[in-house]
Design a protein around this motif. Structure first.
Motif, PDB file in Angstrom:
ATOM      1  N   VAL A 144       0.936  -1.400   0.151  1.00  0.00           N
ATOM      2  CA  VAL A 144      -0.011  -0.049   0.034  1.00  0.00           C
ATOM      3  C   VAL A 144       0.866   1.277   0.175  1.00  0.00           C
ATOM      4  CG1 VAL A 144      -0.310  -0.026   2.510  1.00  0.00           C
ATOM      5  CG2 VAL A 144      -1.879   1.111   1.109  1.00  0.00           C
ATOM      6  N   ALA A 145       0.521   2.268  -0.581  1.00  0.00           N
ATOM      7  CA  ALA A 145       1.007   3.487  -0.712  1.00  0.00           C
ATOM      8  C   ALA A 145       1.153   4.011   0.851  1.00  0.00           C
ATOM      9  CB  ALA A 145       0.566   4.632  -1.707  1.00  0.00           C
ATOM     10  N   GLY A 155       0.719   7.124   1.829  1.00  0.00           N
ATOM     11  CA  GLY A 155      -0.077   8.094   2.025  1.00  0.00           C
ATOM     12  C   GLY A 155      -1.614   7.247   2.128  1.00  0.00           C
ATOM     13  N   ASN A 156      -1.877   6.293   1.798  1.00  0.00           N
ATOM     14  CA  ASN A 156      -3.296   5.765   1.381  1.00  0.00           C
ATOM     15  C   ASN A 156      -3.628   5.134   2.786  1.00  0.00           C
ATOM     16  OD1 ASN A 156      -5.628   4.835   0.419  1.00  0.00           O
ATOM     17  ND2 ASN A 156      -4.428   3.360  -1.144  1.00  0.00           N
ATOM     18  N   LEU A 157      -4.063   6.190   3.676  1.00  0.00           N
ATOM     19  CA  LEU A 157      -4.574   5.738   5.053  1.00  0.00           C
ATOM     20  C   LEU A 157      -6.022   5.327   4.937  1.00  0.00           C
ATOM     21  CD1 LEU A 157      -4.043   6.012   8.034  1.00  0.00           C
ATOM     22  CD2 LEU A 157      -4.907   8.194   8.050  1.00  0.00           C
ATOM     23  N   ALA A 158      -6.825   5.915   3.966  1.00  0.00           N
ATOM     24  CA  ALA A 158      -8.043   5.260   3.896  1.00  0.00           C
ATOM     25  C   ALA A 158      -8.146   3.934   3.626  1.00  0.00           C
ATOM     26  CB  ALA A 158      -8.719   6.039   2.784  1.00  0.00           C
ATOM     27  N   ALA A 159      -7.290   3.336   2.722  1.00  0.00           N
ATOM     28  CA  ALA A 159      -7.416   1.936   2.408  1.00  0.00           C
ATOM     29  C   ALA A 159      -6.883   1.264   3.611  1.00  0.00           C
ATOM     30  CB  ALA A 159      -6.467   1.587   1.130  1.00  0.00           C
ATOM     31  N   ARG A 160      -5.930   1.465   4.599  1.00  0.00           N
ATOM     32  CA  ARG A 160      -5.548   0.704   5.623  1.00  0.00           C
ATOM     33  C   ARG A 160      -6.562   0.725   6.614  1.00  0.00           C
ATOM     34  NH1 ARG A 160      -0.708   3.422   4.320  1.00  0.00           N
ATOM     35  NH2 ARG A 160      -1.059   5.054   6.066  1.00  0.00           N
ATOM     36  N   MET A 206       2.764  -3.221   3.652  1.00  0.00           N
ATOM     37  CA  MET A 206       3.962  -3.126   3.275  1.00  0.00           C
ATOM     38  C   MET A 206       4.079  -1.677   2.692  1.00  0.00           C
ATOM     39  SD  MET A 206       7.345  -3.689   2.871  1.00  0.00           S
ATOM     40  CE  MET A 206       7.183  -5.438   3.434  1.00  0.00           C
ATOM     41  N   LEU A 207       4.961  -0.785   3.118  1.00  0.00           N
ATOM     42  CA  LEU A 207       5.222   0.496   2.564  1.00  0.00           C
ATOM     43  C   LEU A 207       6.709   0.683   2.195  1.00  0.00           C
ATOM     44  CD1 LEU A 207       3.166   0.431   5.133  1.00  0.00           C
ATOM     45  CD2 LEU A 207       3.067   2.981   4.683  1.00  0.00           C
ATOM     46  N   GLY A 208       6.997   1.414   1.030  1.00  0.00           N
ATOM     47  CA  GLY A 208       7.924   2.119   0.811  1.00  0.00           C
ATOM     48  C   GLY A 208       8.174   3.792   1.243  1.00  0.00           C
ATOM     49  N   LEU A 209       9.188   4.411   0.790  1.00  0.00           N
ATOM     50  CA  LEU A 209       9.184   5.860   1.107  1.00  0.00           C
ATOM     51  C   LEU A 209       8.687   6.800  -0.098  1.00  0.00           C
ATOM     52  CD1 LEU A 209      13.115   5.958   2.062  1.00  0.00           C
ATOM     53  CD2 LEU A 209      11.227   6.008   3.685  1.00  0.00           C
ATOM     54  N   ASN A 210       8.090   7.857   0.617  1.00  0.00           N
ATOM     55  CA  ASN A 210       7.688   8.755  -0.233  1.00  0.00           C
ATOM     56  C   ASN A 210       8.619   9.982  -0.513  1.00  0.00           C
ATOM     57  OD1 ASN A 210       5.396   8.177  -1.459  1.00  0.00           O
ATOM     58  ND2 ASN A 210       4.096   9.261   0.120  1.00  0.00           N
ATOM     59  N   LYS A 211       8.708  10.715  -1.341  1.00  0.00           N
ATOM     60  CA  LYS A 211       9.545  12.057  -1.578  1.00  0.00           C
ATOM     61  C   LYS A 211       8.831  13.207  -1.642  1.00  0.00           C
ATOM     62  CE  LYS A 211      10.910  11.067  -6.551  1.00  0.00           C
ATOM     63  NZ  LYS A 211      12.019  10.748  -7.349  1.00  0.00           N
ATOM     64  N   GLY A 212       9.225  14.330  -1.549  1.00  0.00           N
ATOM     65  CA  GLY A 212       8.538  15.404  -1.782  1.00  0.00           C
ATOM     66  C   GLY A 212       8.190  16.049  -0.550  1.00  0.00           C
ATOM     67  N   SER A 245      -4.294  -3.650  -1.877  1.00  0.00           N
ATOM     68  CA  SER A 245      -5.233  -2.737  -0.944  1.00  0.00           C
ATOM     69  C   SER A 245      -6.540  -2.377  -1.450  1.00  0.00           C
ATOM     70  CB  SER A 245      -4.317  -1.472  -0.353  1.00  0.00           C
ATOM     71  OG  SER A 245      -4.225  -0.674  -1.450  1.00  0.00           O
ATOM     72  N   ASP A 246      -6.709  -2.637  -2.709  1.00  0.00           N
ATOM     73  CA  ASP A 246      -8.150  -2.118  -3.354  1.00  0.00           C
ATOM     74  C   ASP A 246      -9.127  -3.411  -3.198  1.00  0.00           C
ATOM     75  OD1 ASP A 246      -6.833  -3.458  -5.237  1.00  0.00           O
ATOM     76  OD2 ASP A 246      -7.214  -1.927  -6.750  1.00  0.00           O
ATOM     77  N   MET A 247      -8.706  -4.641  -2.522  1.00  0.00           N
ATOM     78  CA  MET A 247      -9.562  -5.869  -2.780  1.00  0.00           C
ATOM     79  C   MET A 247     -10.471  -6.008  -1.694  1.00  0.00           C
ATOM     80  SD  MET A 247      -8.176  -7.143  -5.384  1.00  0.00           S
ATOM     81  CE  MET A 247      -8.969  -8.763  -5.212  1.00  0.00           C
ATOM     82  N   PHE A 248     -11.638  -6.628  -2.169  1.00  0.00           N
ATOM     83  CA  PHE A 248     -12.429  -7.154  -1.259  1.00  0.00           C
ATOM     84  C   PHE A 248     -11.992  -8.613  -1.095  1.00  0.00           C
ATOM     85  CE2 PHE A 248     -15.991 -10.351  -0.298  1.00  0.00           C
ATOM     86  CZ  PHE A 248     -16.491  -9.708   0.833  1.00  0.00           C
ATOM     87  N   LEU A 249     -11.991  -9.204   0.080  1.00  0.00           N
ATOM     88  CA  LEU A 249     -11.264 -10.489   0.359  1.00  0.00           C
ATOM     89  C   LEU A 249     -12.092 -11.457   1.228  1.00  0.00           C
ATOM     90  CD1 LEU A 249      -8.841 -12.540   0.291  1.00  0.00           C
ATOM     91  CD2 LEU A 249      -7.936 -11.444   1.945  1.00  0.00           C
TER      92      LEU A 249
END
Length: 374
Positions: A129-130, A132-137, A160-166, A224-228
């Motif tokens: 997941v990205a 910044g995608n708090l809504a999905a989490r 699992m997340l990586g790093l953002n830049k900016g 992260s956009d899945m129904f499971l």
């Protein structure tokens, strides 16, 4: 009274003062000549052949010692520079092991090291997941990610997340730390979290399973956009005919062509993947595998050039391992996009791709309400 000096030929030439001036000049030049000759003589001793012996004066010895000290100092500096260079080369080798997508190039900067230590999970759900995608989490935590005990089996979910830049990166990192302190389910590595790095993200997931949860029975990489539907998934995995090793299943893709259109999101150049079609692979929306495979994927990937189609990359790992993905017992349970919500249908599937986090919460809430779904 000025005294005149006369040459033998009787002609007047120099007065007395001029004579004294030239005499003084002569003495100065003579003295300089003697001193320089002495210095040249001493210095020339350093050019003598090795077999010639000459007297060693204290002054010469001190010069020799000074020269040797300077030489030793230079050699020490050279050795230090060489050591530093070797260290840099070693560091570079460590940082750039194998290729850019290999997980050993990276390190975890946020982790839950106690995961899987107290109890061994039957199933580990790994959600890329990205940051910044708090809504999905949040949506996953309210729905299928909240299912921790299913039919007596322990299920654990991690993001699992990586790093953002900016701009705003530091504030986001602090927010992620607070989120992890609250939920204890974030894993972050120091790769850049971009679409082009999806293969890296997937391989880091595999490495985390190897190093943190090696005793789990099964794992699933699920978007992260899945129904499971966890109940149906655990039911499938507990069937007696489901393999315990070398098992990979999901929605199978056969003979999929490699996209060569450069402006496409799925473009892969020939130098990264020369074949025209991919090996059989499981669609990346959600695939399940026996937990012996992650270590094998990490090892075999050393010899596979990375390309950004991460699910096809896992298919390539399977091919080089001499393995093939398996079709699920009921292929209709793995579906991609749905045309609309149907409670009966959603009660029977394992995966569905959704349009938003709000959809996930809405559908899940309806599915779990009392009464028969069909």
């Amino acid at each position: 009274m000025e005294t005149k000096v006369t040459k033998p030929d009787g002609k007047k030439s120099l007065n007395c003062n001029s004579f004294l001036y030239y005499r003084f000049l002569f003495l100065v030049l003579f003295t300089v000549t003697v001193v320089c000759s002495r210095l040249l003589c001493i210095n020339s001793l350093t050019w003598f052949p090795a077999h010639v012996h000459y007297p060693k004066t204290p002054w010469i010895n001190r010069t020799h010692e000074v020269n040797m000290t300077a030489l030793n100092s230079n050699m020490t500096a050279l050795n230090s520079n060489t050591t530093a260079l070797n260290g840099n080369v070693s560091s570079m080798t460590t940082t750039l092991q194998y290729h850019s997508a290999h997980p050993r190039n990276y390190r975890f900067i946020m982790d839950n090291t106690e995961a899987c230590k107290v109890k061994t999970p039957f199933l580990v759900l790994m959600v890329p997941v990205a940051p910044g995608n708090l809504a999905a989490r949040h949506a996953i935590r309210k729905t299928w990610g909240n299912e921790t005990l299913v039919q007596g089996e322990l299920v654990q979910t991690f993001f699992m997340l990586g790093l953002n830049k900016g701009p705003g990166t530091e504030q986001q990192q602090e927010a992620l730390k607070q989120e992890n302190l609250l939920h204890h389910d974030l894993i972050q590595s120091n790769f850049m979290d971009t679409y082009q790095n999806l293969t890296t993200k997937t391989m880091v997931i595999m490495d985390w399973l190897v190093t943190h949860c090696p005793n789990a029975s099964y794992a699933m990489k699920v978007d992260s956009d899945m129904f499971l539907n966890i109940e149906n998934l655990v039911n499938m995995l507990k069937k007696p005919d489901i393999p315990k090793v070398n098992y990979l299943t999901g929605m199978l893709m056969w003979n999929r062509p490699v996209v060569r259109t450069k402006n496409s999101k799925w473009y892969v150049p020939e130098e990264l993947y020369p074949d025209h079609t991919y090996p059989t692979y499981t669609l990346g929306m959600g695939y399940i595998f026996s937990n012996d495979l992650p270590e094998k994927f990490v090892e075999i990937s050393k010899s596979i050039k990375p390309f950004n189609i991460e699910d096809a990359y896992i298919g390539m790992c399977m091919k080089l391992l001499g393995l093939t993905p398996s079709g699920p017992p009921n292929p209709s349970q793995f579906k991609a996009y749905n045309s609309g919500y149907n409670r009966c249908e959603f009660s029977q599937v394992i995966t569905y791709i959704l349009g938003s986090a709000q959809q996930l919460v809405k559908y899940w809430t309806d599915l779990k309400k009392p009464g028969s779904p069909c």
